[in-house]
Design a protein around this motif. Structure first.
Motif, short mmCIF file in Angstrom:
data_model
loop_
_atom_site.label_atom_id
_atom_site.label_comp_id
_atom_site.label_asym_id
_atom_site.label_seq_id
_atom_site.Cartn_x
_atom_site.Cartn_y
_atom_site.Cartn_z
N VAL A 11 3.62 -3.21 8.34
CA VAL A 11 5.03 -3.17 7.91
C VAL A 11 5.04 -3.10 6.40
N THR A 12 5.51 -2.01 5.85
CA THR A 12 5.54 -1.86 4.40
C THR A 12 6.82 -2.45 3.83
N GLY A 13 6.71 -2.96 2.60
CA GLY A 13 7.88 -3.55 1.96
C GLY A 13 8.38 -4.78 2.68
N ALA A 14 7.50 -5.76 2.91
CA ALA A 14 7.85 -6.89 3.77
C ALA A 14 7.81 -8.24 3.06
N SER A 15 7.92 -8.24 1.73
CA SER A 15 8.01 -9.51 1.02
C SER A 15 9.30 -10.23 1.37
N ARG A 16 10.33 -9.44 1.65
CA ARG A 16 11.66 -10.00 1.93
C ARG A 16 12.48 -8.93 2.67
N GLY A 17 13.74 -9.27 2.94
CA GLY A 17 14.66 -8.28 3.47
C GLY A 17 14.31 -7.79 4.86
N VAL A 68 -1.09 -7.93 2.04
CA VAL A 68 -1.75 -6.92 1.22
C VAL A 68 -0.82 -6.56 0.07
N VAL A 69 -1.20 -6.93 -1.14
CA VAL A 69 -0.41 -6.56 -2.30
C VAL A 69 -0.60 -5.06 -2.53
N CYS A 70 0.50 -4.33 -2.45
CA CYS A 70 0.39 -2.86 -2.49
C CYS A 70 1.64 -2.28 -3.14
N ASP A 71 1.44 -1.47 -4.15
CA ASP A 71 2.52 -0.73 -4.79
C ASP A 71 2.59 0.64 -4.12
N HIS A 72 3.65 0.88 -3.37
CA HIS A 72 3.73 2.12 -2.59
C HIS A 72 4.08 3.35 -3.42
N SER A 73 4.18 3.17 -4.73
CA SER A 73 4.29 4.35 -5.59
C SER A 73 2.91 4.84 -6.04
N ASP A 74 1.87 4.10 -5.66
CA ASP A 74 0.49 4.42 -6.05
C ASP A 74 -0.27 4.85 -4.79
N ASP A 75 -0.54 6.14 -4.67
CA ASP A 75 -1.18 6.66 -3.45
C ASP A 75 -2.54 6.04 -3.19
N SER A 76 -3.28 5.74 -4.26
CA SER A 76 -4.62 5.18 -4.06
C SER A 76 -4.53 3.79 -3.43
N GLN A 77 -3.50 3.02 -3.77
CA GLN A 77 -3.34 1.70 -3.16
C GLN A 77 -2.96 1.83 -1.68
N VAL A 78 -2.17 2.84 -1.36
CA VAL A 78 -1.79 3.06 0.04
C VAL A 78 -3.00 3.49 0.85
N GLU A 79 -3.80 4.37 0.28
CA GLU A 79 -5.03 4.79 0.96
C GLU A 79 -5.93 3.58 1.20
N ALA A 80 -6.06 2.72 0.21
CA ALA A 80 -6.90 1.52 0.34
C ALA A 80 -6.37 0.59 1.44
N LEU A 81 -5.06 0.51 1.57
CA LEU A 81 -4.45 -0.31 2.61
C LEU A 81 -4.95 0.12 3.98
N PHE A 82 -4.89 1.40 4.27
CA PHE A 82 -5.26 1.85 5.62
C PHE A 82 -6.78 1.84 5.83
N LYS A 83 -7.54 1.96 4.76
CA LYS A 83 -8.99 1.76 4.88
C LYS A 83 -9.28 0.31 5.25
N GLN A 84 -8.50 -0.62 4.69
CA GLN A 84 -8.66 -2.03 5.03
C GLN A 84 -8.31 -2.28 6.49
N VAL A 85 -7.23 -1.67 6.96
CA VAL A 85 -6.85 -1.82 8.37
C VAL A 85 -7.97 -1.30 9.27
N GLU A 86 -8.52 -0.15 8.94
CA GLU A 86 -9.59 0.42 9.76
C GLU A 86 -10.83 -0.47 9.73
N ARG A 87 -11.16 -0.97 8.57
CA ARG A 87 -12.35 -1.80 8.42
C ARG A 87 -12.22 -3.12 9.17
N GLU A 88 -11.07 -3.75 9.08
CA GLU A 88 -10.88 -5.07 9.65
C GLU A 88 -10.44 -5.06 11.11
#
Length: 287
Positions: A11-17, A68-88
């Motif tokens: 779930v992206t953008g889930a700190s609040r709201g 996962v602290v992730c700035d969704h304006s940064d593609d490299s951070q988003v790519e790293a997010l899904f690599k983490q999901v795959e790895r874990e």
């Protein structure tokens, strides 16, 4: 798609709201939920909430929250997010594209040229970020042999709401869901755009509190942020899910059809009569 208790969700953008509510509702089913957002600690934002606090509450509700602290304006951070999901986790069952920036001046009265040019930031974190997350999530969803992608959206995709920048962004994620569904169909991955109603988020609660008489009627009709998560869970379990793929669905309506209630046991009402019908798209496919 995995059973609720072993489902893997992002779930992206889930700190609040809305994102937090969706993550909590899905976590309560026993799922592993990756919670993304930029807020590491209280005080970084004017509103309460962090990715770590959301993840802890998921744990308390019986799921597994992974911040996962992730700035969704940064593609490299988003790519790293899904690599983490795959790895874990090695799999992904549900992706909820909810990351969205709300620039100052969004709800200011007046024409768009009198509002900040920064409203176009919604094209980046909101419209573009949904495409990028879908791009990097796709291999995991395809490998899984099925899944669900949900773009959170609103009636602003069909009526005038907060001006052309907001409306264009919402209309874009609606159409994106339709077109991604075409590409995902052979892989049994459904894509839905979900129109949420007015939500009782930290932001709107502060607004209601500031002028209670002005917003009394709106507050009474508002949905909890968790309602959309309950709807997404019901969709993920729905045997007819693939027949709904590519559609723009009104949360209150599909919730009623699938027997979903809000946290207080009520059924939120649809705003179709005042704000408009979801779009329907031509079935033609031009490759």
């Amino acid at each position: 798609m995995g059973l609720a208790e072993d489902r893997v969700v992002v779930v992206t953008g889930a700190s609040r709201g809305a994102g937090k509510g969706i993550a909590l509702a899905l976590g309560a089913t026993g799922a592993t939920v990756y919670v993304t957002g930029r807020t590491r600690s209280e005080g970084e934002s004017a509103l309460p909430g962090t990715v770590f606090a959301t993840a802890r509450e998921i744990d308390e509700r019986g799921g597994t929250g992974i911040p996962v602290v992730c700035d969704h304006s940064d593609d490299s951070q988003v790519e790293a997010l899904f690599k983490q999901v795959e790895r874990e986790s090695g799999a992904l069952d549900v992706l909820v594209n909810n990351a969205f920036t709300i620039p100052d001046g969004l709800a200011r009265k007046g024409p768009f040229w009198e509002k900040p040019l920064a409203l176009q930031d919604m094209f980046d974190v909101g419209m573009r970020s949904a495409y990028v997350a879908g791009y990097f999530a796709a291999p995991l969803l395809v490998k899984n042999g099925g899944g669900l992608v949900v773009n959170t959206s609103s009636f602003g995709g069909r009526c005038y709401m907060h001006g052309p920048a907001y409306g264009a962004g919402k209309a874009a994620v609606d159409k994106m869901a339709h077109d991604m569904a075409v590409d995902f169909k052979p892989h049994n991955v459904a894509v839905i755009s979900l129109w949420m109603g007015l939500l009782k988020t930290e932001r709107t609660q502060a607004m209601f509190k500031g002028v209670p008489d002005q917003y009394k009627a709106f507050a009474a009709a508002a949905e909890s942020p968790e309602f959309s998560g309950r709807v997404i869970d019901a969709l993920a379990r729905d045997p007819r899910l693939m027949s709904r793929s590519g559609q723009v669905l009104i949360g209150a309506e599909i919730g009623a059809e699938l027997g979903v209630t809000d946290v207080d046991g009520t059924r939120p009402r649809s705003h179709r009569d005042t704000l408009g019908d979801p779009p329907t798209y031509n079935p033609a496919v031009v490759r």
